[in-house]
Design a protein around this motif. Sequence first.
Motif, PDB file in Angstrom:
ATOM      1  N   LEU A 138      -7.382   4.382  11.454  1.00 38.68           N
ATOM      2  CA  LEU A 138      -6.318   4.626  10.484  1.00 38.68           C
ATOM      3  C   LEU A 138      -6.980   4.794   9.124  1.00 38.68           C
ATOM      4  O   LEU A 138      -7.703   3.913   8.670  1.00 38.68           O
ATOM      5  CB  LEU A 138      -5.339   3.442  10.476  1.00 38.68           C
ATOM      6  CG  LEU A 138      -4.350   3.336   9.314  1.00 38.68           C
ATOM      7  CD1 LEU A 138      -3.463   4.562   9.238  1.00 38.68           C
ATOM      8  CD2 LEU A 138      -3.498   2.078   9.442  1.00 38.68           C
ATOM      9  N   CYS A 139      -6.754   5.945   8.484  1.00 38.72           N
ATOM     10  CA  CYS A 139      -7.381   6.228   7.191  1.00 38.72           C
ATOM     11  C   CYS A 139      -6.307   6.501   6.146  1.00 38.72           C
ATOM     12  O   CYS A 139      -5.302   7.165   6.431  1.00 38.72           O
ATOM     13  CB  CYS A 139      -8.297   7.444   7.275  1.00 38.72           C
ATOM     14  SG  CYS A 139      -9.694   7.225   8.384  1.00 38.72           S
ATOM     15  N   ARG A 140      -6.550   6.000   4.944  1.00 36.32           N
ATOM     16  CA  ARG A 140      -5.681   6.295   3.808  1.00 36.32           C
ATOM     17  C   ARG A 140      -6.460   7.166   2.830  1.00 36.32           C
ATOM     18  O   ARG A 140      -7.547   6.795   2.381  1.00 36.32           O
ATOM     19  CB  ARG A 140      -5.227   4.987   3.136  1.00 36.32           C
ATOM     20  CG  ARG A 140      -4.118   5.157   2.112  1.00 36.32           C
ATOM     21  CD  ARG A 140      -4.664   5.153   0.692  1.00 36.32           C
ATOM     22  NE  ARG A 140      -3.616   5.453  -0.291  1.00 36.32           N
ATOM     23  CZ  ARG A 140      -3.864   5.715  -1.564  1.00 36.32           C
ATOM     24  NH1 ARG A 140      -5.097   5.695  -2.029  1.00 36.32           N
ATOM     25  NH2 ARG A 140      -2.880   6.013  -2.383  1.00 36.32           N
ATOM     26  N   PHE A 141      -5.933   8.368   2.521  1.00 32.78           N
ATOM     27  CA  PHE A 141      -6.582   9.302   1.606  1.00 32.78           C
ATOM     28  C   PHE A 141      -5.891   9.252   0.251  1.00 32.78           C
ATOM     29  O   PHE A 141      -4.659   9.193   0.173  1.00 32.78           O
ATOM     30  CB  PHE A 141      -6.491  10.736   2.142  1.00 32.78           C
ATOM     31  CG  PHE A 141      -7.326  11.009   3.360  1.00 32.78           C
ATOM     32  CD1 PHE A 141      -8.593  11.549   3.253  1.00 32.78           C
ATOM     33  CD2 PHE A 141      -6.837  10.720   4.626  1.00 32.78           C
ATOM     34  CE1 PHE A 141      -9.363  11.805   4.379  1.00 32.78           C
ATOM     35  CE2 PHE A 141      -7.595  10.964   5.761  1.00 32.78           C
ATOM     36  CZ  PHE A 141      -8.858  11.509   5.631  1.00 32.78           C
ATOM     37  N   ASP A 142      -6.684   9.315  -0.809  1.00 35.17           N
ATOM     38  CA  ASP A 142      -6.136   9.368  -2.163  1.00 35.17           C
ATOM     39  C   ASP A 142      -5.872  10.827  -2.527  1.00 35.17           C
ATOM     40  O   ASP A 142      -6.715  11.702  -2.307  1.00 35.17           O
ATOM     41  CB  ASP A 142      -7.124   8.754  -3.167  1.00 35.17           C
ATOM     42  CG  ASP A 142      -6.557   8.712  -4.563  1.00 35.17           C
ATOM     43  OD1 ASP A 142      -6.809   9.672  -5.326  1.00 35.17           O
ATOM     44  OD2 ASP A 142      -5.851   7.743  -4.905  1.00 35.17           O
ATOM     45  N   GLY A 143      -4.692  11.094  -3.091  1.00 39.41           N
ATOM     46  CA  GLY A 143      -4.310  12.463  -3.392  1.00 39.41           C
ATOM     47  C   GLY A 143      -5.055  13.075  -4.566  1.00 39.41           C
ATOM     48  O   GLY A 143      -5.127  14.299  -4.680  1.00 39.41           O
ATOM     49  N   ASP A 144      -5.620  12.257  -5.444  1.00 44.82           N
ATOM     50  CA  ASP A 144      -6.344  12.776  -6.598  1.00 44.82           C
ATOM     51  C   ASP A 144      -7.815  13.019  -6.299  1.00 44.82           C
ATOM     52  O   ASP A 144      -8.345  14.093  -6.556  1.00 44.82           O
ATOM     53  CB  ASP A 144      -6.202  11.817  -7.787  1.00 44.82           C
ATOM     54  CG  ASP A 144      -4.765  11.723  -8.281  1.00 44.82           C
ATOM     55  OD1 ASP A 144      -4.070  12.758  -8.238  1.00 44.82           O
ATOM     56  OD2 ASP A 144      -4.343  10.624  -8.689  1.00 44.82           O
ATOM     57  N   THR A 145      -8.477  12.012  -5.739  1.00 45.98           N
ATOM     58  CA  THR A 145      -9.912  12.148  -5.462  1.00 45.98           C
ATOM     59  C   THR A 145     -10.175  12.848  -4.135  1.00 45.98           C
ATOM     60  O   THR A 145     -11.296  13.290  -3.873  1.00 45.98           O
ATOM     61  CB  THR A 145     -10.580  10.760  -5.424  1.00 45.98           C
ATOM     62  OG1 THR A 145     -10.038  10.000  -4.331  1.00 45.98           O
ATOM     63  CG2 THR A 145     -10.343  10.007  -6.715  1.00 45.98           C
ATOM     64  N   LEU A 146      -9.148  12.925  -3.256  1.00 48.20           N
ATOM     65  CA  LEU A 146      -9.277  13.511  -1.908  1.00 48.20           C
ATOM     66  C   LEU A 146     -10.285  12.767  -1.053  1.00 48.20           C
ATOM     67  O   LEU A 146     -10.882  13.332  -0.146  1.00 48.20           O
ATOM     68  CB  LEU A 146      -9.659  15.002  -2.000  1.00 48.20           C
ATOM     69  CG  LEU A 146      -8.785  15.880  -2.916  1.00 48.20           C
ATOM     70  CD1 LEU A 146      -9.190  17.333  -2.792  1.00 48.20           C
ATOM     71  CD2 LEU A 146      -7.315  15.710  -2.585  1.00 48.20           C
ATOM     72  N   LYS A 147     -10.468  11.490  -1.364  1.00 51.78           N
ATOM     73  CA  LYS A 147     -11.424  10.682  -0.601  1.00 51.78           C
ATOM     74  C   LYS A 147     -10.684   9.570   0.142  1.00 51.78           C
ATOM     75  O   LYS A 147      -9.579   9.169  -0.237  1.00 51.78           O
ATOM     76  CB  LYS A 147     -12.481  10.085  -1.532  1.00 51.78           C
ATOM     77  CG  LYS A 147     -13.489  11.117  -2.045  1.00 51.78           C
ATOM     78  CD  LYS A 147     -14.579  10.450  -2.852  1.00 51.78           C
ATOM     79  CE  LYS A 147     -15.760  11.368  -3.127  1.00 51.78           C
ATOM     80  NZ  LYS A 147     -15.421  12.682  -3.623  1.00 51.78           N
ATOM     81  N   VAL A 148     -11.324   9.062   1.190  1.00 57.99           N
ATOM     82  CA  VAL A 148     -10.752   7.955   1.960  1.00 57.99           C
ATOM     83  C   VAL A 148     -10.913   6.675   1.152  1.00 57.99           C
ATOM     84  O   VAL A 148     -12.011   6.354   0.689  1.00 57.99           O
ATOM     85  CB  VAL A 148     -11.465   7.812   3.323  1.00 57.99           C
ATOM     86  CG1 VAL A 148     -10.897   6.632   4.096  1.00 57.99           C
ATOM     87  CG2 VAL A 148     -11.315   9.080   4.134  1.00 57.99           C
ATOM     88  N   THR A 149      -9.812   5.943   0.957  1.00 59.14           N
ATOM     89  CA  THR A 149      -9.882   4.694   0.203  1.00 59.14           C
ATOM     90  C   THR A 149      -9.843   3.471   1.118  1.00 59.14           C
ATOM     91  O   THR A 149     -10.383   2.426   0.783  1.00 59.14           O
ATOM     92  CB  THR A 149      -8.720   4.592  -0.799  1.00 59.14           C
ATOM     93  OG1 THR A 149      -7.472   4.638  -0.076  1.00 59.14           O
ATOM     94  CG2 THR A 149      -8.760   5.741  -1.792  1.00 59.14           C
ATOM     95  N   HIS A 150      -9.181   3.570   2.283  1.00 56.98           N
ATOM     96  CA  HIS A 150      -9.072   2.452   3.219  1.00 56.98           C
ATOM     97  C   HIS A 150      -9.257   2.968   4.639  1.00 56.98           C
ATOM     98  O   HIS A 150      -8.751   4.045   4.979  1.00 56.98           O
ATOM     99  CB  HIS A 150      -7.695   1.765   3.121  1.00 56.98           C
ATOM    100  CG  HIS A 150      -7.395   1.180   1.774  1.00 56.98           C
ATOM    101  ND1 HIS A 150      -7.047   1.952   0.694  1.00 56.98           N
ATOM    102  CD2 HIS A 150      -7.382  -0.111   1.344  1.00 56.98           C
ATOM    103  CE1 HIS A 150      -6.843   1.168  -0.353  1.00 56.98           C
ATOM    104  NE2 HIS A 150      -7.029  -0.084   0.004  1.00 56.98           N
ATOM    105  N   VAL A 151      -9.967   2.193   5.440  1.00 55.19           N
ATOM    106  CA  VAL A 151     -10.180   2.551   6.848  1.00 55.19           C
ATOM    107  C   VAL A 151      -9.927   1.321   7.702  1.00 55.19           C
ATOM    108  O   VAL A 151     -10.359   0.214   7.374  1.00 55.19           O
ATOM    109  CB  VAL A 151     -11.636   3.034   7.101  1.00 55.19           C
ATOM    110  CG1 VAL A 151     -11.838   3.358   8.574  1.00 55.19           C
ATOM    111  CG2 VAL A 151     -11.964   4.239   6.269  1.00 55.19           C
ATOM    112  N   ILE A 152      -9.202   1.533   8.807  1.00 56.43           N
ATOM    113  CA  ILE A 152      -9.034   0.477   9.807  1.00 56.43           C
ATOM    114  C   ILE A 152      -9.479   1.044  11.147  1.00 56.43           C
ATOM    115  O   ILE A 152      -8.968   2.080  11.595  1.00 56.43           O
ATOM    116  CB  ILE A 152      -7.574   0.006   9.906  1.00 56.43           C
ATOM    117  CG1 ILE A 152      -7.138  -0.674   8.612  1.00 56.43           C
ATOM    118  CG2 ILE A 152      -7.388  -0.956  11.069  1.00 56.43           C
ATOM    119  CD1 ILE A 152      -5.692  -1.134   8.620  1.00 56.43           C
ATOM    120  N   ASN A 153     -10.441   0.392  11.766  1.00 58.20           N
ATOM    121  CA  ASN A 153     -10.854   0.788  13.109  1.00 58.20           C
ATOM    122  C   ASN A 153      -9.900   0.133  14.097  1.00 58.20           C
ATOM    123  O   ASN A 153      -9.891  -1.079  14.260  1.00 58.20           O
ATOM    124  CB  ASN A 153     -12.301   0.338  13.371  1.00 58.20           C
ATOM    125  CG  ASN A 153     -12.772   0.712  14.749  1.00 58.20           C
ATOM    126  OD1 ASN A 153     -12.148   1.527  15.431  1.00 58.20           O
ATOM    127  ND2 ASN A 153     -13.872   0.134  15.178  1.00 58.20           N
TER     128      ASN A 153
END
Length: 586
Positions: A423-438
């Motif tokens: 489960l990944c959460r992407f930030d709309g401004d930086t377009l980078k993954v901010t949180h990851v859950i395996n």
Amino acid sequence: MAGAAHCSLQAKRLLLDPKFEGYKLSLEPLACYQLGLDAAVAEVKLRDDQYTLDHMRAFGMYNYLHLDSWYQDNVYYVDQCGRVMNLSVTLDTALQKPREVFRLPTDLTAYDNRLCASIHFSSSTWVTLSDGTGRLYLIKSGKRGSSASEKWEIVFNEELGNPFIIAHSVSFVKSDTHSVAVLLLRVEKDELDTKGSGFHITLEWVTIAEISKEGDHRYEIFKRRVLQGKSVPHYAAIEPSGNGLMIVSYKPFRFMQNEDDKLEENDDAEATNEKKDPLYYWQQTEDDVTITIHIPEDMTKDDIKVRFSPDNICVTLKDQPPLMEGKLYSSVDHESCTWIIRENKSLEISLIKKNEGPRWPELIVGDTRGEFIMDSSQCSAITENLMHLTSEVMNPNPEKENPPCNAQELEECDAFLEDGASLCRFDGDTLKVTHVINLGSNQYLFSVVVDPREMPCFCLRHDVDALLWQPHSDQPENMWEHIATFNALGYVQASKQDKKFMACAPDYSYAALCECLRRVFIYRQPTPLSTVLYNRKEGRQVGQVAKQLVATLEANDPILGFQATSERLFVLTTKTLFLIKVNSGN
């Protein structure tokens, strides 16, 4: 995902029932109503060139029945005439025929490569609609579910390239500007993929905003961003504020940058991939810690400043910013700590542990720039301690009475079809993954909208149970909340080989699944009994019982849509819409 925070899902123990005894098969009749459709559902079968598992997951298992969570017991579907049909239920005994609320301007039969039409309800008055040909419609609907106030009006429509289905959409106001963000899903041919399936998945995140020019208000595309991955996501949703995106998938997604950003990204990647020497090396014994730092040859004793405190250390060279600074893993006797410059131009610092014995897993909390060096005696001691867990012989005695693991004891539902999802959460401004859950072995089961103002919930298997999780994008400390448990559902659903759709009531009173044809299984969660019931084996009174109910539909057509509300199930086949009354209204 280098800078992403690795998180975990925290189940609430109070919502788990370790004493759950199972579902009792109930023979109580279920009221089932059926409505014949004026025209068949606009089902689009997979073409010969849509042969991969991803095509089947995205389009072959598509749910053609759309539940409007903003209004109770309100469902929609698209028929072969290009009409969006609505059924709004108030009384089961006074059902009206589905009514037309909108007609697609496009003649769908003229397109050979179209996908199924898709609908998503962005808010109580806004709808996003795709006709399956690659055209997106933004519609102002008015208050839905009521023929008096519901009037669908197109405010935006545009051709957006290859055909897609709508995965999710949200309506929000930011800086006094109304916007609608839509997530479009495509399975596209990948000419560069010669070893895999030959296809990749794209999620296009389109933001449409209201533009005011000289008193003229209209909607235009404000921003388009594309993510690419190698597997169809189980779950993809935009945050209510439009600031981020959450995706559950087996294979990771990443944003596709434009050419300038790609160059910057490549430079960053090259810099990251270059093997950097550690800033310092450190060793430890039970009594002390020794740190070695390489320093320039022209450095003298007067150029170096080392400050010790019981819990911190700071090393500075000349007038530069601190070379290393931070909180030590454990306290030291700072008055006994020393440093010296060695002949090989290295700075050696000795820290005396305040608490002798315990090993430090790190030197400075959160600092990864150093490298721990273990001497041979420490390696030997660790090896000796772990020796009893290993063997030099591969499976030395498989026939012994109590083998460590017997694969024959595993049941089919214990087998994992693929590697663990994330489960990944992407930030709309930086377009980078901010949180990851395996997610590991926590198999994804289904998603459901409990509160339409929040993101959709997702249901995961945890051991034998199914746990429902509510994302909270505005609560960083509680971003995924465990809100309900469906006892033993994870185990039960694994035995249903022909299952097609799963759903649950927004009030968590039951979960349900349907097979490809006819049969529907309903799992009511434990409820108090109105009569006294005793468990004869244990001689105790039973306070509540969970029931399994089975409904068989009078139809030979395949099930194309499946939705659950707190009171009833809606099941859509090619030519019939069934309503199954599960709970009586309060």
